[in-house]
Every structure is written in C-alpha cells, then in structure tokens.
Enzyme design. Structure first.
Site, PDB file in Angstrom:
ATOM      1  N   ASP A  43       0.565  -1.499   0.275  1.00  0.00           N
ATOM      2  CA  ASP A  43       0.082  -0.118  -0.324  1.00  0.00           C
ATOM      3  C   ASP A  43       1.216   1.059   0.257  1.00  0.00           C
ATOM      4  O   ASP A  43       1.470   1.177   0.792  1.00  0.00           O
ATOM      5  CB  ASP A  43      -1.011   0.155   1.233  1.00  0.00           C
ATOM      6  CG  ASP A  43      -1.827   1.662   1.182  1.00  0.00           C
ATOM      7  OD1 ASP A  43      -2.862   0.929   0.231  1.00  0.00           O
ATOM      8  OD2 ASP A  43      -1.202   2.194   2.044  1.00  0.00           O
ATOM      9  N   TYR A  48       2.874   9.959  -0.219  1.00  0.00           N
ATOM     10  CA  TYR A  48       4.158   8.518   0.752  1.00  0.00           C
ATOM     11  C   TYR A  48       5.566   9.308   0.173  1.00  0.00           C
ATOM     12  O   TYR A  48       6.337   9.359   0.613  1.00  0.00           O
ATOM     13  CB  TYR A  48       3.962   7.603   0.795  1.00  0.00           C
ATOM     14  CG  TYR A  48       2.277   7.399   1.415  1.00  0.00           C
ATOM     15  CD1 TYR A  48       2.158   7.994   1.978  1.00  0.00           C
ATOM     16  CD2 TYR A  48       2.623   6.106   1.437  1.00  0.00           C
ATOM     17  CE1 TYR A  48       0.135   7.570   2.332  1.00  0.00           C
ATOM     18  CE2 TYR A  48       1.006   5.649   1.757  1.00  0.00           C
ATOM     19  CZ  TYR A  48       0.466   6.851   2.541  1.00  0.00           C
ATOM     20  OH  TYR A  48      -1.083   5.755   3.317  1.00  0.00           O
ATOM     21  N   HIS A 106      -7.636   9.735  -2.332  1.00  0.00           N
ATOM     22  CA  HIS A 106      -7.292   9.766  -0.645  1.00  0.00           C
ATOM     23  C   HIS A 106      -8.321   9.828   0.274  1.00  0.00           C
ATOM     24  O   HIS A 106      -8.108   9.757   1.752  1.00  0.00           O
ATOM     25  CB  HIS A 106      -5.770  10.113  -0.777  1.00  0.00           C
ATOM     26  CG  HIS A 106      -4.774   9.487   0.324  1.00  0.00           C
ATOM     27  ND1 HIS A 106      -3.329   9.347  -0.018  1.00  0.00           N
ATOM     28  CD2 HIS A 106      -4.619   9.251   1.814  1.00  0.00           C
ATOM     29  CE1 HIS A 106      -2.913   9.243   0.932  1.00  0.00           C
ATOM     30  NE2 HIS A 106      -3.241   9.377   1.789  1.00  0.00           N
ATOM     31  N   ASN A 135     -11.395   7.554   3.325  1.00  0.00           N
ATOM     32  CA  ASN A 135     -11.165   7.806   4.268  1.00  0.00           C
ATOM     33  C   ASN A 135     -12.611   8.677   4.565  1.00  0.00           C
ATOM     34  O   ASN A 135     -13.514  10.023   4.122  1.00  0.00           O
ATOM     35  CB  ASN A 135     -11.030   9.418   5.009  1.00  0.00           C
ATOM     36  CG  ASN A 135      -9.021   9.083   5.293  1.00  0.00           C
ATOM     37  OD1 ASN A 135      -8.729   7.874   6.010  1.00  0.00           O
ATOM     38  ND2 ASN A 135      -7.906   8.936   4.634  1.00  0.00           N
ATOM     39  N   GLN A 156     -10.842   2.657   1.933  1.00  0.00           N
ATOM     40  CA  GLN A 156      -9.598   2.256   3.135  1.00  0.00           C
ATOM     41  C   GLN A 156     -10.019   3.738   3.612  1.00  0.00           C
ATOM     42  O   GLN A 156     -10.032   4.242   3.929  1.00  0.00           O
ATOM     43  CB  GLN A 156      -8.409   3.097   2.391  1.00  0.00           C
ATOM     44  CG  GLN A 156      -6.857   2.409   3.672  1.00  0.00           C
ATOM     45  CD  GLN A 156      -5.812   2.550   2.779  1.00  0.00           C
ATOM     46  OE1 GLN A 156      -4.803   3.554   3.279  1.00  0.00           O
ATOM     47  NE2 GLN A 156      -5.382   1.578   2.199  1.00  0.00           N
ATOM     48  N   SER A 228       5.015  -1.855   9.345  1.00  0.00           N
ATOM     49  CA  SER A 228       6.906  -2.436  10.318  1.00  0.00           C
ATOM     50  C   SER A 228       7.682  -2.212   8.949  1.00  0.00           C
ATOM     51  O   SER A 228       7.377  -3.066   8.207  1.00  0.00           O
ATOM     52  CB  SER A 228       6.606  -3.471  11.032  1.00  0.00           C
ATOM     53  OG  SER A 228       7.535  -3.481  11.645  1.00  0.00           O
ATOM     54  N   VAL A 229       9.173  -1.489  10.292  1.00  0.00           N
ATOM     55  CA  VAL A 229      10.126  -1.857   8.955  1.00  0.00           C
ATOM     56  C   VAL A 229      11.086  -2.891  10.169  1.00  0.00           C
ATOM     57  O   VAL A 229      12.540  -2.609  10.121  1.00  0.00           O
ATOM     58  CB  VAL A 229      11.129  -0.641   9.767  1.00  0.00           C
ATOM     59  CG1 VAL A 229       9.890   0.428   8.841  1.00  0.00           C
ATOM     60  CG2 VAL A 229      10.672   0.426  11.266  1.00  0.00           C
ATOM     61  N   ARG A 233       8.729  -8.281  13.715  1.00  0.00           N
ATOM     62  CA  ARG A 233       7.100  -7.353  13.289  1.00  0.00           C
ATOM     63  C   ARG A 233       6.422  -7.575  11.948  1.00  0.00           C
ATOM     64  O   ARG A 233       5.493  -8.394  11.971  1.00  0.00           O
ATOM     65  CB  ARG A 233       6.994  -6.245  13.352  1.00  0.00           C
ATOM     66  CG  ARG A 233       7.966  -6.227  15.451  1.00  0.00           C
ATOM     67  CD  ARG A 233       7.439  -4.631  15.192  1.00  0.00           C
ATOM     68  NE  ARG A 233       7.913  -4.233  16.712  1.00  0.00           N
ATOM     69  CZ  ARG A 233       8.299  -3.040  17.261  1.00  0.00           C
ATOM     70  NH1 ARG A 233       8.108  -2.238  15.990  1.00  0.00           N
ATOM     71  NH2 ARG A 233       8.602  -2.568  18.432  1.00  0.00           N
TER      72      ARG A 233
HETATM   73  N1  LIG Z   1      -5.170   5.967   3.934  1.00  0.00           N
HETATM   74  C1  LIG Z   1      -5.210   7.234   4.499  1.00  0.00           C
HETATM   75  O1  LIG Z   1      -5.285   8.163   4.579  1.00  0.00           O
HETATM   76  C2  LIG Z   1      -4.138   6.123   5.528  1.00  0.00           C
HETATM   77  C3  LIG Z   1      -3.917   6.970   6.980  1.00  0.00           C
HETATM   78  C4  LIG Z   1      -2.508   6.249   7.260  1.00  0.00           C
HETATM   79  C5  LIG Z   1      -2.102   5.178   7.495  1.00  0.00           C
HETATM   80  N2  LIG Z   1      -2.677   4.214   6.065  1.00  0.00           N
HETATM   81  C6  LIG Z   1      -1.884   3.732   5.047  1.00  0.00           C
HETATM   82  O2  LIG Z   1      -2.100   2.181   6.164  1.00  0.00           O
HETATM   83  C7  LIG Z   1      -1.151   1.592   7.289  1.00  0.00           C
HETATM   84  C8  LIG Z   1      -0.758   1.253   8.091  1.00  0.00           C
HETATM   85  O3  LIG Z   1      -0.697   2.647   9.174  1.00  0.00           O
HETATM   86  P1  LIG Z   1       0.265   3.216   9.893  1.00  0.00           P
HETATM   87  O4  LIG Z   1       1.495   2.814   9.010  1.00  0.00           O
HETATM   88  O5  LIG Z   1      -0.359   4.528   9.938  1.00  0.00           O
HETATM   89  O6  LIG Z   1       0.378   2.622  10.983  1.00  0.00           O
HETATM   90  P2  LIG Z   1      -0.314   1.208  12.266  1.00  0.00           P
HETATM   91  O7  LIG Z   1      -0.058  -0.012  11.043  1.00  0.00           O
HETATM   92  O8  LIG Z   1      -1.859   1.267  13.005  1.00  0.00           O
HETATM   93  O9  LIG Z   1       0.681   0.852  13.297  1.00  0.00           O
HETATM   94  C9  LIG Z   1       2.376   1.625  12.971  1.00  0.00           C
HETATM   95  C10 LIG Z   1       3.099   1.154  13.965  1.00  0.00           C
HETATM   96  O10 LIG Z   1       3.102  -0.237  14.780  1.00  0.00           O
HETATM   97  C11 LIG Z   1       4.432  -0.495  15.164  1.00  0.00           C
HETATM   98  N3  LIG Z   1       4.755  -2.475  14.925  1.00  0.00           N
HETATM   99  C12 LIG Z   1       4.099  -2.981  13.720  1.00  0.00           C
HETATM  100  N4  LIG Z   1       3.968  -3.336  13.610  1.00  0.00           N
HETATM  101  C13 LIG Z   1       4.079  -3.820  14.863  1.00  0.00           C
HETATM  102  C14 LIG Z   1       4.340  -5.551  16.461  1.00  0.00           C
HETATM  103  N5  LIG Z   1       4.116  -6.378  15.611  1.00  0.00           N
HETATM  104  N6  LIG Z   1       4.770  -5.201  17.325  1.00  0.00           N
HETATM  105  C15 LIG Z   1       4.631  -3.157  18.195  1.00  0.00           C
HETATM  106  N7  LIG Z   1       4.680  -2.602  16.658  1.00  0.00           N
HETATM  107  C16 LIG Z   1       4.791  -2.812  15.749  1.00  0.00           C
HETATM  108  C17 LIG Z   1       5.353   0.454  13.624  1.00  0.00           C
HETATM  109  O11 LIG Z   1       6.667   0.473  14.041  1.00  0.00           O
HETATM  110  P3  LIG Z   1       7.673  -0.476  13.449  1.00  0.00           P
HETATM  111  O12 LIG Z   1       7.741  -0.040  11.898  1.00  0.00           O
HETATM  112  O13 LIG Z   1       9.264   1.032  14.032  1.00  0.00           O
HETATM  113  O14 LIG Z   1       7.936  -1.856  13.743  1.00  0.00           O
HETATM  114  C18 LIG Z   1       5.010   1.306  13.572  1.00  0.00           C
HETATM  115  O15 LIG Z   1       5.229   2.646  14.953  1.00  0.00           O
HETATM  116  C19 LIG Z   1       0.137   3.268   6.397  1.00  0.00           C
HETATM  117  O16 LIG Z   1       1.796   1.890   6.381  1.00  0.00           O
HETATM  118  C20 LIG Z   1      -0.387   3.761   5.493  1.00  0.00           C
HETATM  119  O17 LIG Z   1       0.385   2.511   4.136  1.00  0.00           O
HETATM  120  C21 LIG Z   1      -3.282   4.927   4.944  1.00  0.00           C
END
Ligand SMILES: NC(=O)c1ccc[n+]([C@@H]2O[C@H](COP(=O)([O-])OP(=O)(O)OC[C@H]3O[C@@H](n4cnc5c(N)ncnc54)[C@H](OP(=O)(O)O)[C@@H]3O)[C@@H](O)[C@H]2O)c1
Length: 266
Positions: A43, A48, A106, A135, A156, A228-229, A233
């Site tokens: 995604d 981004y 978006h 959204n 999404q 996650s990077v 994880r």
């Molecule tokens: N459509 C939109 O408007 C919109 C908005 C926001 C996001 N998105 C998409 O949705 C994706 C996911 O959302 P997000 O990245 O904002 O947040 P998320 O997936 O809710 O959280 C990511 C955070 O969780 C940590 N994490 C991941 N796996 C973990 C695990 N197993 N245990 C502990 N910590 C963990 C990651 O740290 P590390 O990386 O350090 O492991 C990072 O800090 C985005 O990357 C993007 O592609 C879309």
C-alpha cells in the site's frame, strides 16, 4: 495468504504491507523484506513520496508482477479530471508497471467525482484493475455513490479496536464496497500493545496483542495493511491465520470501542 473478492471479481490479499513513512534505501529494503516474507499487497500513495522504491522493490523481488497487488492513491494535487489523468500516468511510471491493482482517492475532496471520471476511464482502459476511495465517512460515501457510476471497490479508513467503525462497515457491505483498515495499530496511540484485554487474550493463544488486533479486524471482514520496518514484526503481522478468536474474545475486545476517531479526521 487469504484473499477477498472485490465487487468486480478482483482478488485482494486480506493482509497487506503499509508504507507510510517508509522511504529511501532502508525503506526499499523493508519493502523487499516484506515481499520475501510473503506479503503480496503493498500500500503506497503519491502523498508518501515512495512509489518509486515500491516499484523498484517489486522488480528486485523477482516476483511476477501479477503476484503482487499494488495499491496507490491520488491526493490534493490531482483534484481535477486533467490532473488525475496525468497523475495516473505518473503513478504507473513511478511504480514501473503498466497497471495498478487498486487506485484510491486519498480523501473526500470536493472534486472527488471529477477525479473519479479519470479513474473510470483508466479502469476501462485496463490501466487500473479496481478503483476506490479512502477516508469517506457514511454521509460522504452515500453522497458519492449516488453519482459515481462505478461503486468503489474499497474504502480505506481508520479502523482499530478503539474505533472499528462497524456502522460504516455495515453500510459498505450493503453497497458492495470492501472496508480496509489503516492504523490497525493506532500508529501506537493509547499504548495499544499493552492494553490489558489484548494481553490477556493474546496469552491464551501464545500470540501478541498486535496479532490479536489484526485477527479481530479480519474476523470482522475488514482487510488490514499493517506497517513495520522490523523483520520480526513483519512476520508476526502476517502470522495470523493459525488461530481464531471466540465470540467471547470478540465481545471483550468490543468493549474497547470508544466510537471516536483517534486522529480527528472524521
Ligand atoms: N488512507 C489513509 O489516509 C491512510 C492513513 C494512514 C495510513 N495509511 C496506510 O495504512 C498503513 C498502516 O497505518 P500506519 O502505518 O499509519 O500505522 P499502524 O500500522 O497502525 O502502526 C504502525 C506502527 O506500529 C508499529 N508496529 C508494527 N507492527 C508491530 C508489532 N507487531 N508490534 C509492535 N509494534 C508494531 C510500527 O513500528 P515499526 O515500524 O518500528 O515496527 C509503527 O510504529 C500505512 O503504512 C499506510 O500505508 C493510510
């Protein structure tokens, strides 16, 4: 990998890899790692600023293009028919591909319907396999689908244990749009990984609270794209198909629902 069937018959992995804030050399390495581990949906979004590394990682992975589901999104600079048309070409170029699996608007911009005209054209031309939105709340979604012509395949949205948005999910179900969660982990807000209810349930299954929240969403029919990077994880977030939450577990997790966005987007 488990797949969902979208309203036009296209198969979409129920778990994907989010790439918000995944950039540069390290970012490309993380995306490659995700593909190696078994992720089959990436995604991204023009916002981004990383479509190029997504494209490169897919090529370097050696996977056939059709094995990877690519989602991207157009945002504010694309809010006219002409701009959206040009920016679809830009995404194809950045991603080094001749088709995108899913293109989303978006956010619910005022000119969303005009953007969507360009999406529909590219969809009919085979440049996009599915089109959708992101959204859109219940009101904006309802208004959009009255005039959009092709029902969005996906919406999404923010969705997690504290704000799953089940009312929206119900509405999308009746209209044929798949809900996909962003911030399944609340981006770490509210100390989600240490939430006692989640810890207690995860201990029962020998899983982590991260795995429990993803399982909760997919058992509710909501697709997820955790980011996650960290390799361990990434693996964990994909390893959620060997246990099942009971109705009682789900009931307990439902008690966390505060029915309020943690991001103030809605
Ligand atoms: N459509 C939109 O408007 C919109 C908005 C926001 C996001 N998105 C998409 O949705 C994706 C996911 O959302 P997000 O990245 O904002 O947040 P998320 O997936 O809710 O959280 C990511 C955070 O969780 C940590 N994490 C991941 N796996 C973990 C695990 N197993 N245990 C502990 N910590 C963990 C990651 O740290 P590390 O990386 O350090 O492991 C990072 O800090 C985005 O990357 C993007 O592609 C879309």
């Amino acid at each position: 990998m488990k797949y969902l069937t979208l309203n036009n018959g296209v198969q979409m992995p129920i778990v994907g890899f989010g790439t918000w804030d995944v950039r540069g050399k390290n970012g490309k390495r993380s995306i490659l790692e995700a593909l190696e581990i078994g992720y089959r949906l990436i995604d991204t979004a023009q916002m981004y600023n990383n479509e190029d590394i997504v494209g490169k990682a897919v090529l370097e992975s050696g996977l056939a293009r059709e094995e990877v589901f690519l989602t991207t999104k157009l945002y504010r600079p694309s809010t006219s028919y002409q701009n959206a048309k040009a920016d679809i070409e830009k995404s194809l170029n950045n991603l080094q591909t001749n088709y995108i699996d899913l293109l989303l608007i978006h956010e619910p911009y005022e000119n969303a319907l005009e953007m969507y005209e360009a999406f529909k054209e590219a969809y009919q031309d085979g440049k996009l396999r599915a089109i959708g939105i992101s959204n859109f709340d219940t009101k904006k979604y309802e208004k959009f689908i009255r005039f959009c012509g092709i029902i969005p395949a996906v919406n999404q949205v923010e969705s997690h244990v504290y704000y799953p948005q089940f009312d929206l999910k119900k509405q999308l179900n009746t209209r044929g749009t798949q809900m996909q969660s962003w911030a399944s982990f609340t981006e770490g807000r509210k100390n989600i990984f240490a939430e006692p209810i989640l810890l207690q349930i995860s201990a029962k299954y020998g899983k982590t609270s991260a795995q429990v929240v993803l399982r909760y969403l997919i058992q509710n029919g909501i697709a997820v794209i955790p980011k996650s990077v960290h390799r361990e994880r990434m693996k964990q977030n994909l390893d959620i198909f060997d246990f099942e939450l009971t109705a009682e577990d789900i009931e307990q997790i439902n008690s966390l629902n505060g029915n309020r966005s943690l991001f103030g987007w809605y």
